[in-house]
Design an enzyme around this catalytic site. Structure first.
Site, PDB file in Angstrom:
ATOM      1  N   TYR A  44      -3.998  -5.497  14.912  1.00 36.95           N
ATOM      2  CA  TYR A  44      -4.146  -5.021  13.765  1.00 36.95           C
ATOM      3  C   TYR A  44      -3.264  -3.449  14.437  1.00 36.95           C
ATOM      4  CZ  TYR A  44      -5.147  -7.525  10.469  1.00 36.95           C
ATOM      5  OH  TYR A  44      -5.644  -8.584   9.240  1.00 36.95           O
ATOM      6  N   ASP A  63      -7.046 -13.430   0.786  1.00 38.98           N
ATOM      7  CA  ASP A  63      -8.898 -13.532   1.481  1.00 38.98           C
ATOM      8  C   ASP A  63      -9.119 -12.014   0.742  1.00 38.98           C
ATOM      9  OD1 ASP A  63      -6.313 -11.199   0.906  1.00 38.98           O
ATOM     10  OD2 ASP A  63      -6.824 -10.138   2.597  1.00 38.98           O
ATOM     11  N   GLU A  64     -11.204 -12.107   1.331  1.00 42.05           N
ATOM     12  CA  GLU A  64     -10.988 -10.851   0.386  1.00 42.05           C
ATOM     13  C   GLU A  64     -10.942 -11.172  -0.989  1.00 42.05           C
ATOM     14  OE1 GLU A  64     -11.168  -7.575   3.913  1.00 42.05           O
ATOM     15  OE2 GLU A  64      -9.157  -7.069   2.396  1.00 42.05           O
ATOM     16  N   ARG A 103       0.939  -0.949  -0.599  1.00 43.97           N
ATOM     17  CA  ARG A 103       0.286   0.005  -0.028  1.00 43.97           C
ATOM     18  C   ARG A 103       0.095   1.506   0.353  1.00 43.97           C
ATOM     19  NH1 ARG A 103      -3.302  -3.597   2.501  1.00 43.97           N
ATOM     20  NH2 ARG A 103      -4.927  -4.034   0.607  1.00 43.97           N
ATOM     21  N   TRP A 158      -7.208 -13.958  11.159  1.00 43.54           N
ATOM     22  CA  TRP A 158      -6.949 -12.980  10.757  1.00 43.54           C
ATOM     23  C   TRP A 158      -8.555 -12.163  11.250  1.00 43.54           C
ATOM     24  CZ3 TRP A 158      -9.392  -9.211   8.024  1.00 43.54           C
ATOM     25  CH2 TRP A 158     -10.292  -9.489   6.975  1.00 43.54           C
ATOM     26  N   TRP A 196      -0.912  -2.786   8.434  1.00 38.36           N
ATOM     27  CA  TRP A 196      -1.322  -1.871   7.001  1.00 38.36           C
ATOM     28  C   TRP A 196      -1.969  -0.734   6.479  1.00 38.36           C
ATOM     29  CZ3 TRP A 196      -2.129  -6.265   4.368  1.00 38.36           C
ATOM     30  CH2 TRP A 196      -2.082  -7.808   5.103  1.00 38.36           C
ATOM     31  N   THR A 197      -0.896  -0.421   5.438  1.00 40.65           N
ATOM     32  CA  THR A 197       0.107   0.956   5.458  1.00 40.65           C
ATOM     33  C   THR A 197      -1.191   1.801   4.877  1.00 40.65           C
ATOM     34  OG1 THR A 197       1.267   0.144   4.011  1.00 40.65           O
ATOM     35  CG2 THR A 197       2.050  -0.404   5.904  1.00 40.65           C
ATOM     36  N   GLU A 198      -2.339   1.550   4.675  1.00 43.40           N
ATOM     37  CA  GLU A 198      -3.017   2.113   3.321  1.00 43.40           C
ATOM     38  C   GLU A 198      -3.446   4.371   4.923  1.00 43.40           C
ATOM     39  OE1 GLU A 198      -4.137  -0.387   4.687  1.00 43.40           O
ATOM     40  OE2 GLU A 198      -5.694  -1.299   3.203  1.00 43.40           O
ATOM     41  N   ASP A 257      -2.598  -0.970  12.960  1.00 44.56           N
ATOM     42  CA  ASP A 257      -3.072   0.235  11.981  1.00 44.56           C
ATOM     43  C   ASP A 257      -4.568   0.499  12.537  1.00 44.56           C
ATOM     44  OD1 ASP A 257      -3.400  -2.482  10.939  1.00 44.56           O
ATOM     45  OD2 ASP A 257      -5.340  -1.398   9.641  1.00 44.56           O
TER      46      ASP A 257
END
Length: 551
Positions: free
Chosen positions: A416, A324-325, A158, A391, A466-468, A418
């Site tokens: 998490y 995932d997703e 990300r 997760w 997670w780096t969004e 983030d």
């Protein structure tokens, strides 16, 4: 003879994570100075090099080679009667310091404890005073980890973190006795590893035209192009640097979802009979992307070729394939996908995801590796040797362990990083549930529902980053620290049940640990809240109110 009166110090000697036991500390001082020799038995050479590079630089000490029987020595040795990652550190004013490990990793973790005992100056890169000496109280520390897998996921897809930043984080993981770096290398927003057979993955897939600022509902954009990738030599360097610190780097190549960057580079990978895949670009916003890989033989061959190069770079037993997703809408509309379903006779589109996973589980197993993926890979049945990163909560990990599969516990509601650290409106880009330092400290990786045999399948635990909303090293540090220190204690130390943990003792030890983080230049969140330059006013987040569900 040295005095034997205990020195009044904080419980645990200010060590983070807390060790199994400490005898002392006593009032006698143990001094490492210009005449101190460094004696390294075979198998301890990596730690000896690390000590010369860190303590030698911090205190201006030469630490020349010498005998472990010298009266002024820093001696490293192996004792197979200790656990492989266990160690004993004995500091005595009569002869110096001895670190004995059950294996090379144990010696290295003992050296990390020595560094902490020498104070914050030991975390600097050059001496602060002209006197060339390092001093610690006389004591004996016996220690070893609870879990074999003590990890952190770093999302470099990300927001790209240049190589030097990854090496810095390996040092930070090592300082906290964490031994796994899960490197999330590919996603919709960027492909970060050079694959020589498919150069467009980095020529095209590593760069996006602009980036959403904050949550995907934010109206703000950073109009600058963003990207970057690691060359294969960069990866070799990262892996070697990690190995010297007894850290395993686990690569993640995401399939069949989270793949728009790859499809933008090679449009034939997508569902070409549903959308014009040639129009897709590397995604510039966040969320779950509908553009997924086509369930075609050429897609399998493509990713086999990718993984052949990945296996040549990463010696890790485990290879993470995401899983995932993965929205199924395009597969429902695709004649090609429906033909594959008819050919395989699975229950439907959900089985196609299992088809991808099972194929690569067999492919990796044939090459002596093990597949690990997010807990969605349980859907449709899991191949025998596969492991699960749980997760979405504890449920996936519980189901996997009960069915005999190995598990890494990383529930988003708990670890998490983030997610925001405080309910204050001053928190920068507040995402998710409030997860305070104390919340992380009271996280328990092993659910009580598991029997002893089932719990043995819990390899360990991992904090995910997670780096969004982390577009710089400063933002990354703020979200990760100090909570990673609490997580490291959960992963390493044998703590009581969550409600019985002595959080006050932990905060007392953290007072010393903050000075170490200061010396390392870590831009952590202060206990009193963000400093003015750490805030991000006006950048929209997505806070979730209330306590996170325990699912």
């Amino acid at each position: 003879m040295p005095e034997t009166d205990p020195t009044p110090t904080a419980p645990g000697g200010g060590l983070v994570p807390a060790p199994l036991s400490i005898d002392g500390p006593y009032r006698s001082a143990v001094r490492l100075g210009e005449d101190t020799v460094l004696a390294a038995e075979p198998g301890t050479e990596d730690t000896a090099r690390w000590l010369r590079a860190t303590l030698g630089a911090a205190f201006g000490l030469p630490l020349p080679p010498g005998s472990g029987k010298a009266t002024d020595a820093l001696a490293l040795a192996l004792d197979p009667s200790l656990p492989p990652e266990g160690y004993r550190l004995a500091a005595d004013a009569r002869w110096g310091v001895r670190i004995t490990g059950g294996g090379p990793a144990g010696v290295f973790w003992g050296a990390q404890t020595l560094r902490q005992l020498l104070g914050p100056q030991a975390f600097r890169r050059a001496p602060l005073a002209p006197e060339r000496a390092a001093v610690l109280p006389q004591q004996t520390v016996d220690d070893g980890p609870r879990f074999a897998w003590r990890g952190m996921l770093l999302d470099v897809a990300r927001h790209f973190l240049p190589k030097d930043g990854v090496l810095r984080y390996l040092d930070l993981l090592a300082a906290h006795k964490l031994n796994v770096l899960h490197l999330h290398l590919t996603d919709d927003q960027g492909w970060r590893i050079e694959i020589r057979r498919y150069p467009k993955l980095t020529e095209v897939g590593a760069w996006r035209e602009r980036t959403k600022l904050g949550h995907r509902a934010s109206p703000l954009w950073d109009e600058r192009p963003h990207g970057g990738y690691y060359t294969q030599d960069d990866i070799r360097e990262i892996v070697a640097y990690a190995a010297q610190r007894h850290i395993t780097v686990v690569p993640e190549i995401d399939i069949p979802g989270h793949s728009q960057a790859a499809i933008a580079a090679y449009p034939e990978l997508g569902n070409t009979d549903v959308i014009d895949t040639t129009s897709l670009k590397v995604w510039d916003t966040w969320g779950v992307n509908p553009n997924v890989l086509a369930p075609a033989d050429n897609t399998l061959r493509f990713y086999e070729h990718v993984l052949e190069e990945v296996l040549g770079l990463f010696p890790s037993t485990f290879v993470h394939i995401g899983g995932d997703e993965c929205p199924k809408d395009q597969w429902r509309a695709s004649a090609t996908a429906q033909a594959r379903i008819a050919e395989l006779s699975p229950a439907g589109e959900d089985e196609l995801q299992s088809w991808f996973i099972r194929h690569f589980d067999r492919w990796l197993a044939d090459r002596g590796r093990r597949l690990i993926g997010w807990d969605e890979i349980l859907e449709g049945g899991l191949a025998e040797g596969a492991a699960v990163s749980s997760w979405r909560g504890y449920a996936g990990g519980i189901a996997a362990a009960k069915s005999g599969h190995d598990v890494v516990m990383c529930p988003e509601q708990q670890v998490y990083l983030d997610h925001r650290q405080d309910p204050s409106p001053d928190e920068p880009v507040p995402i998710g549930f409030v997860r305070t330092l104390e919340d992380v400290y009271r996280f328990e990786p092993v659910p009580p529902e598991l029997t002893a045999d089932q719990a043995a399948h819990v390899l360990g635990t991992q904090a995910n980053v997670w780096t969004e909303a982390m577009d710089s090293q400063q933002r990354l540090d703020y979200q990760v620290f100090p909570r990673l220190a609490a997580f490291a204690e959960v992963a390493w130390s044998r703590l009581p049940a969550p409600a019985d943990r002595d959080y006050q003792d932990f905060t007392r030890r953290m007072a010393a640990h903050y000075t170490r983080l200061d010396a390392l230049g870590v831009d952590y969140r202060p206990p009193g809240g963000p400093l003015p330059w750490q805030k991000r006013p006006g950048v929209l987040g997505r806070p979730i109110d209330g306590a996170p569900p325990n699912v």
